[in-house]
Design an enzyme around this catalytic site. Structure first.
Site, short mmCIF file in Angstrom:
data_model
loop_
_atom_site.label_atom_id
_atom_site.label_comp_id
_atom_site.label_asym_id
_atom_site.label_seq_id
_atom_site.Cartn_x
_atom_site.Cartn_y
_atom_site.Cartn_z
N VAL A 1 37.17 44.75 30.01
CA VAL A 1 37.68 44.44 31.41
C VAL A 1 37.53 42.88 31.79
O VAL A 1 38.15 42.21 32.79
CB VAL A 1 36.75 45.27 32.50
CG1 VAL A 1 36.92 46.72 32.33
CG2 VAL A 1 35.20 45.05 32.14
N GLU B 1 40.42 40.43 32.89
CA GLU B 1 40.08 39.61 34.12
C GLU B 1 40.25 38.06 33.84
O GLU B 1 41.09 37.16 34.39
CB GLU B 1 38.75 39.59 34.66
CG GLU B 1 38.03 38.59 35.63
CD GLU B 1 38.94 38.87 37.02
OE1 GLU B 1 38.97 37.70 37.49
OE2 GLU B 1 39.32 39.72 37.30
#
Length: 159
Positions: A68, A72
């Protein structure tokens, strides 16, 4: 183009990145953006270091950058590309994820790696942008995703 027009920036150092996006340590995940082609593409650089807070728990005995956070970092690179393209000033609008699609993780990213975040604009308008991102380490694909973001012109980041 007139003789006085400024050419679009082709790179952003850390100070410029921090003017464009509101993220700060420990969540600022891009150290530099280079090879910027306005409305088309850019490459973000993330120097992965052991002292980043996510490595304390993911995983302490075998530190791996969470997927993640890789996505990002691609999104932050894309936000810098948009900011340089449309000229975010000192009061940059906030940019929010709308979707993440086709995310795939192919290689571990570990401390000591230099993560290259290649983003390409698939579609861009005033408020909605869609990107294709590829994160690479030493020429190997670490992660890929398509993602979309919305520019909220009613809000501004406080830097």
């Amino acid at each position: 183009m007139s003789d006085t027009a400024q050419p679009a920036a082709t790179e952003a150092d850390l100070a410029t990145i921090m003017k464009i996006i509101p993220h700060r340590y420990p969540f600022l995940l891009v150290d530099k953006v280079r090879d910027v082609v306005a409305r088309e593409s850019a490459v973000g650089i993330k120097n992965v270091t052991f002292n980043e807070p996510h490595f304390q728990g993911h995983f302490p005995d075998a530190p791996i950058m969470p997927g993640v956070t890789i996505v990002e970092a691609m999104a932050q690179t894309a936000a810098v590309l948009v900011g340089l393209t449309i000229g975010f000033g000192e009061k940059a609008p906030l940019v929010y994820f709308m979707s993440i699609d086709k995310a795939k993780f192919r290689r571990k990213v570990v401390p000591g790696d230099v993560l290259e975040l290649h983003v390409k604009v698939l579609r861009g308008s005033t408020k909605i942008w869609k990107f294709e991102g590829t994160a690479m380490v030493e020429g190997q694909i670490a992660a890929q995703a398509e993602f979309a973001a919305m520019i909220d012109t009613s809000s501004t980041a406080q830097g």
